[in-house]
Design an enzyme around this catalytic site. Structure first.
Site, PDB file in Angstrom:
ATOM      1  N   LYS A  12      38.803  -8.658  36.473  1.00  0.00           N
ATOM      2  CA  LYS A  12      38.951  -8.722  37.923  1.00  0.00           C
ATOM      3  C   LYS A  12      37.664  -9.194  38.607  1.00  0.00           C
ATOM      4  CE  LYS A  12      43.249  -7.554  38.437  1.00  0.00           C
ATOM      5  NZ  LYS A  12      44.234  -8.600  38.843  1.00  0.00           N
ATOM      6  N   SER A  72      40.931  -6.483  42.270  1.00  0.00           N
ATOM      7  CA  SER A  72      41.107  -5.028  42.230  1.00  0.00           C
ATOM      8  C   SER A  72      39.815  -4.361  42.674  1.00  0.00           C
ATOM      9  CB  SER A  72      41.450  -4.577  40.812  1.00  0.00           C
ATOM     10  OG  SER A  72      41.329  -3.170  40.675  1.00  0.00           O
ATOM     11  N   TYR A 108      39.504  -4.486  32.134  1.00  0.00           N
ATOM     12  CA  TYR A 108      40.106  -4.776  33.440  1.00  0.00           C
ATOM     13  C   TYR A 108      39.034  -5.101  34.480  1.00  0.00           C
ATOM     14  CZ  TYR A 108      43.228  -3.929  37.474  1.00  0.00           C
ATOM     15  OH  TYR A 108      43.960  -4.043  38.619  1.00  0.00           O
TER      16      TYR A 108
END
Length: 307
Positions: A159, A142, A155
């Site tokens: 990632k 991401s 997150y």
């Protein structure tokens, strides 16, 4: 078809980006093991592939546990006789700022994204090496993992960690003929549908219309299908020399992300004491690196009323 006779696993493929990946791999000839935590979504995904003339089977289980990884790999061999391609796409979000993020918020995202990628790739690597015919590992990253994003500690960590693992695995699995790459997608998802900035793009997709050029070209923001072609390419023999890379795709844009590397270097005999750093840090290091992503103002014709 480029992937005829190949067998793929795609986690989190009941809907959204994962579904687009699974359908494109099947369209190119691969048999696909679909994975989701929602039985109805998994069944619908399998049906969409079969109705289009492809082959698919479903495993309904959460990404993360080793048990799930083994079920996915076993299903590929039991149903289709082999394994060639793994796409680790499954993910969840638990967004909140650092001082409000609970242990569960952090652990849940890390378990699904980071551990889920690790356990499946580990299991697949064992079987691919035994099979002895190479393979393709495609892990989904991401922009948040590359540059950070407000409210996404968990997150971003997951990632960024995935890209770090990809670089390591590319070295470890090279001798076995297994390529390992990260894809950094930028596309309309359930998350971006709630962001006012992307409203005009989301509205266009919902109406089946082409997204405005500002989104597709200037922002590199498109549909799930815009990402799926890169997944199929990296899964194919055409990408046999591509490994250890982080590749971004979205809308009309394709990007190769750099590996982190020094952008400024300075030397001082005897080392860098506190006083030396106070005196020279700014001059020696120059302009510091930015964090997060910034978007240009929306053209007036694409702005939507707020509230």
């Amino acid at each position: 078809m480029t992937l005829t006779g190949k067998v793929a696993i795609v986690t989190g493929s009941g809907r959204g980006l994962g579904l687009a990946y699974a359908q494109e791999l099947a369209r190119q000839g691969a048999s696909v093991v679909v994975n989701d935590v929602d039985q109805a979504a998994a069944d619908a995904a399998v049906a969409s592939i079969v109705e289009a003339g492809g082959r698919a089977a479903a495993v309904v289980a959460p990404a993360g546990p080793t048990e799930t990884a083994r079920r996915l790999v076993d299903t590929a061999f039991d149903q289709f006789g082999r394994l060639d391609i793994v796409v680790t796409n499954a993910g969840v979000l638990r967004d909140t700022v650092l001082w409000k993020m609970s242990d569960d918020d952090f652990d849940t995202v890390i378990d699904v994204h980071l551990r889920g990628t690790f356990t499946l790739v580990r299991e697949a690597a064992i079987r691919l090496r035994e099979q002895g015919e190479g393979g393709r590992i495609i892990a989904i990253g991401s922009p948040t993992g590359q540059r950070g994003n407000f409210g996404q500690t968990n997150y971003a960590a997951a990632k960024a960690g995935i890209v770090g693992m990809v670089r390591t695995w590319a070295m470890e699995l090279k001798k076995a003929g297994i390529t390992v790459n990260a894809v950094i997608p930028v596309a309309a998802t359930a998350m971006t549908a709630t962001v006012p900035y992307f409203a005009a793009a989301v509205e266009a997709e919902e109406k089946g219309e082409a997204m405005p050029a500002f989104f597709r070209h200037d922002l590199g923001f498109g549909t799930a299908d815009d990402v799926a072609g890169l997944i199929a390419f990296l899964a194919s023999d055409a990408a046999s020399e591509v490994t250890g890379q982080a590749i971004g795709v979205g809308g009309d844009r394709l990007q190769l992300w750099s590996h982190p590397q020094p952008v400024a270097t300075a030397y001082r005999e005897g080392g860098w004491s506190y006083d030396a750093l106070v005196e020279s840090f700014a001059a020696e290091m120059g302009e510091l690196q930015t964090v997060g992503e910034t978007f240009p103002p929306l053209p007036e014709e694409l702005q939507r009323p707020q509230g």
